[in-house]
Design a protein around this motif. Sequence first.
Motif, PDB file in Angstrom:
ATOM      1  N   ALA A 133       0.700  -1.269   0.084  1.00  0.00           N
ATOM      2  CA  ALA A 133       0.054  -0.075   0.159  1.00  0.00           C
ATOM      3  C   ALA A 133       0.709   1.308  -0.095  1.00  0.00           C
ATOM      4  N   LYS A 134       2.141   1.112   0.283  1.00  0.00           N
ATOM      5  CA  LYS A 134       2.825   2.427   0.360  1.00  0.00           C
ATOM      6  C   LYS A 134       3.303   2.908  -0.988  1.00  0.00           C
ATOM      7  N   GLU A 135       3.364   4.210  -1.277  1.00  0.00           N
ATOM      8  CA  GLU A 135       3.596   4.749  -2.528  1.00  0.00           C
ATOM      9  C   GLU A 135       4.890   4.474  -2.970  1.00  0.00           C
ATOM     10  N   GLY A 136       5.175   4.069  -4.232  1.00  0.00           N
ATOM     11  CA  GLY A 136       6.205   3.511  -4.649  1.00  0.00           C
ATOM     12  C   GLY A 136       6.530   2.099  -4.472  1.00  0.00           C
ATOM     13  N   GLN A 137       5.723   1.433  -3.841  1.00  0.00           N
ATOM     14  CA  GLN A 137       6.002   0.045  -3.396  1.00  0.00           C
ATOM     15  C   GLN A 137       4.431  -0.804  -3.806  1.00  0.00           C
ATOM     16  N   GLU A 138       3.858  -0.294  -4.742  1.00  0.00           N
ATOM     17  CA  GLU A 138       2.663  -1.096  -4.739  1.00  0.00           C
ATOM     18  C   GLU A 138       2.582  -2.501  -5.519  1.00  0.00           C
TER      19      GLU A 138
END
Length: 203
Positions: A70-75
């Motif tokens: 869910a983290k931005e850049g780690q989808e």
Amino acid sequence: MEERDPRTEPKRRIRAAHTAGTITVYQAYSPVIGVPAARDGRFPAAWKRDRMTWIKPSFLWMMYRCGWGAKEGQEVVLAVEITREGFEWALRGACLSHYERGFHPDRDAWRRELREAPARVQWDPERDLRLAPLPYRSLQLGLAGEAARRYADEWTVSVRDVTPLAREVHGLVRAGDLAAAGRLLPVETPYPEVPGLLDRVRP
């Protein structure tokens, strides 16, 4: 999920999904990198081979790091199967990412190792299904320079998008069904250690 007794589990040990010739590690990327990597089974040209990249044999530690994707850049969560030969080459040339009194002769010696090593190791607390820390640690392996290039272009056997798995496990955890969530986890067992494999990186 295999239950481990924290009273007897070694504080530092590699636990991973592995075969006779490969080990599976996890990374998480933005769709720009993750989607073509999973589609083509290799890292695209946009993947920067001159930067350090961290690989993690623990699925749940990856979930902790990327927030279940869910983290931005780690989808996009990737399961990257690499050769054990390459993995062990990196470990044999690695150094700890931090100075450890009593393990390194002194700080200067550690700094020299850090400059020269193609890889570095961190031992971070393993995580349970709720991503709470456990009393034993799992390995993170940072690859730089030659190691990063060989990882991307020589060692990689397959790349799979396991984001749907991450979301399914997370959904079960949120629903309180830890038993069902645990049954979906990749089977991670102690990695076979040949003599001297972790001598430079396990205090």
